[in-house]
Every structure is written in structure tokens, then in C-alpha cells.
Design an enzyme around this catalytic site. Structure first.
Site, PDB file in Angstrom:
ATOM      1  N   TYR A  86      -4.204 -80.255 -31.928  1.00 43.27           N
ATOM      2  CA  TYR A  86      -3.526 -81.548 -31.840  1.00 43.27           C
ATOM      3  C   TYR A  86      -2.066 -81.469 -32.267  1.00 43.27           C
ATOM      4  CZ  TYR A  86      -7.797 -83.756 -30.426  1.00 43.27           C
ATOM      5  OH  TYR A  86      -8.907 -84.098 -29.691  1.00 43.27           O
ATOM      6  N   HIS A 113      -8.888 -93.949 -25.923  1.00 39.32           N
ATOM      7  CA  HIS A 113      -9.269 -92.695 -26.567  1.00 39.32           C
ATOM      8  C   HIS A 113      -8.401 -92.332 -27.769  1.00 39.32           C
ATOM      9  CE1 HIS A 113     -11.130 -91.575 -22.427  1.00 39.32           C
ATOM     10  NE2 HIS A 113     -11.935 -92.325 -23.154  1.00 39.32           N
ATOM     11  N   SER A 145      -9.508 -89.632 -12.335  1.00 41.43           N
ATOM     12  CA  SER A 145     -10.548 -89.244 -11.388  1.00 41.43           C
ATOM     13  C   SER A 145     -11.790 -90.103 -11.521  1.00 41.43           C
ATOM     14  CB  SER A 145     -10.926 -87.773 -11.601  1.00 41.43           C
ATOM     15  OG  SER A 145     -11.435 -87.588 -12.910  1.00 41.43           O
ATOM     16  N   ASP A 181      -1.122 -90.467 -25.206  1.00 43.49           N
ATOM     17  CA  ASP A 181       0.329 -90.430 -25.406  1.00 43.49           C
ATOM     18  C   ASP A 181       0.888 -91.846 -25.488  1.00 43.49           C
ATOM     19  OD1 ASP A 181       1.212 -91.397 -22.666  1.00 43.49           O
ATOM     20  OD2 ASP A 181       0.163 -89.580 -22.042  1.00 43.49           O
ATOM     21  N   GLN A 231      -6.562 -94.291 -20.643  1.00 40.26           N
ATOM     22  CA  GLN A 231      -7.361 -93.214 -21.219  1.00 40.26           C
ATOM     23  C   GLN A 231      -6.461 -92.221 -21.957  1.00 40.26           C
ATOM     24  OE1 GLN A 231      -9.106 -92.261 -17.278  1.00 40.26           O
ATOM     25  NE2 GLN A 231     -11.074 -92.293 -18.316  1.00 40.26           N
TER      26      GLN A 231
END
Length: 244
Positions: free
Chosen positions: A68, A119, A187, A104, A101
Site C-alpha cells: 500500500y 472499497h 468490468s 484513489d 470502486q
């Protein structure tokens, strides 16, 4: 004058539309942030479950921390792309909410004012004993020994595999109220987030922007724009009859 001219050239009722943008990794790929799919599910030769799960944090915390930190360092060096900027510009014409999702902050930096992260957020960390204690990162590196006010180690403010998605209920509420839904750069394979599209009414237009073929069930209200995020957003501005 320019903005007024543009507004007068499309249905004034659209000004009252509630638009929900549901974005995924492809939204940020043009900013240089690589997707897990592009990397074959691997980062630095490690399976993602080895660096993004509570079990990994328990057994190999150094590896998780480094993973991370490197992603955060990359984010500090990236800037929003045209796709992010066009999503933000939609607020000049619609009531826009972004459900993403992505971990950033590129939507926020581009100017979007209502962003819900499903998330987690890479530039934030939280207490390991009290999840309500969340802190903004001013630098990219989190270290062992960095503690919350209660004295516990800080961890990435990320929803890991095997953890619940705390903002799902809020996201469902947002998308159920949408008049138009734009799905861009995802997707639709990551659940439970991908299931959000199932909460969109059958009469609500859904525009799916993705260069590939996302995994959605064919519905009469879905229009697939087979382009990258920024190019697809340009197409949508034409569809909506507004300039960019």
C-alpha cells in the site's frame, strides 16, 4: 455566456436529472494507475489475496504495508485525467453523485463534490482497534509504530477481501434514486459492488463505458459505449447535447 448558450440547447428538464456515475479501475488507468486485471491479478509477483486481506495483515504485515505504501506513492505522483474532469463537469448540468470502486482521490481532485468510495481510500488510514478513527495521509509512507490516539497501529483504510463493504447500503440508496446511470471503467466482475446495477430501474437509461465487454445482463435500457473512459465521456457529452 458560453454556459448559458449550452444550457439552452438541450432539454431544460435534464437540468433536474440525478446522474449517478459508477466508476472502476479503468477510470483511473489513463492517469497511470494500473489495474489488477492489467497485471494479471498480480502485483510484484504476489497474488492480491496475499497483500489485501485480514489474514495477510496478520501473517505478513510488512508485505501488506509495503504494497500500500507503493500504491500510495504512485497516487501522489498521478493527476486526474480528462475522464475525471468530464465527470466533474457534469455537475454544471446535473445533480451528480459518484460511486466508485477506486481507492484513489482523482475524482475529488478533478472537482467532483459528491464521491462515495466503496472499497476505502488509499490516502487515509485507520485504527486497528477502532474503525471510526480515520486519518488523512499527508505523505505516502505509513510505518510500523504509527499509531492512533488510542495507541493502536494504523492500517490502510481499505476494504480487504473477506471484509464487508460498509458503504454498500448507502450506494444502493443513491443508485435507486438515479434518473441516469453512467458505468465507466469497470468490468462489473467485482461483487458485491457490481450488483449495484441490479438496483437500477428498467426505465432508467444506463450507459456503460468500457473498451471491453463488461459482464452485465443484456437489458433494453443499457447502451454500451465501447471506448476508454475519457473518450466515452466525450461521447456522452454529445449524447446529452452539452459541450466540453
Amino acid at each position: 455566456m458560453g454556459l448559458l448558450f449550452l444550457c439552452l440547447n438541450f432539454d431544460v428538464n435534464l437540468l433536474m436529472k440525478r446522474v449517478v456515475v459508477f466508476s472502476g479501475a479503468g477510470m483511473s488507468a489513463e492517469s497511470g494507475i494500473m489495474t489488477f486485471r492489467d497485471m494479471g491479478g498480480l502485483w510484484e509477483q504476489y497474488d492480491i489475496t496475499e497483500v489485501a486481506s485480514p489474514v495477510a495483515w496478520e501473517h505478513t504485515p510488512e508485505l501488506v504495508m509495503d504494497f500500500y505504501n507503493q500504491r500510495r506513492k504512485q497516487l501522489f505522483e498521478c493527476v486526474p485525467n480528462k475522464g475525471h474532469e468530464l465527470v466533474a463537469k457534469l455537475e454544471s448540468f446535473f445533480d451528480v453523485s459518484v460511486v466508485t470502486q477506486n481507492v484513489d482521490d482523482l475524482h475529488e481532485r478533478a472537482g467532483s463534490s459528491k464521491v462515495l468510495h466503496l472499497h476505502g481510500e488509499l490516502k487515509k488510514v485507520r485504527s486497528t482497534i477502532d474503525p471510526s478513527l480515520v486519518y488523512e495521509m499527508k505523505e505516502w509512507e505509513l510505518k510500523f509504530g504509527d499509531c492512533c490516539e488510542k495507541g493502536s497501529q494504523l492500517r490502510p483504510h481499505i476494504v480487504w477481501f473477506g471484509e464487508s463493504v460498509p458503504n454498500m447500503e448507502k450506494a444502493v440508496s443513491i443508485i435507486q434514486k438515479a434518473d441516469v446511470v453512467i458505468v465507466v471503467g469497470t468490468s462489473l466482475n467485482v461483487y458485491p459492488a457490481a450488483g449495484l446495477i441490479d438496483y437500477v430501474g428498467n426505465k432508467v437509461p444506463i450507459y456503460v463505458v468500457d473498451p471491453g465487454m463488461p459482464a452485465y445482463q443484456l437489458r433494453n435500457n443499457i447502451t454500451h459505449i465501447q471506448k476508454r473512459a475519457s473518450q466515452g465521456m466525450e461521447v456522452l457529452f454529445d449524447v446529452f447535447g452539452i459541450g466540453f
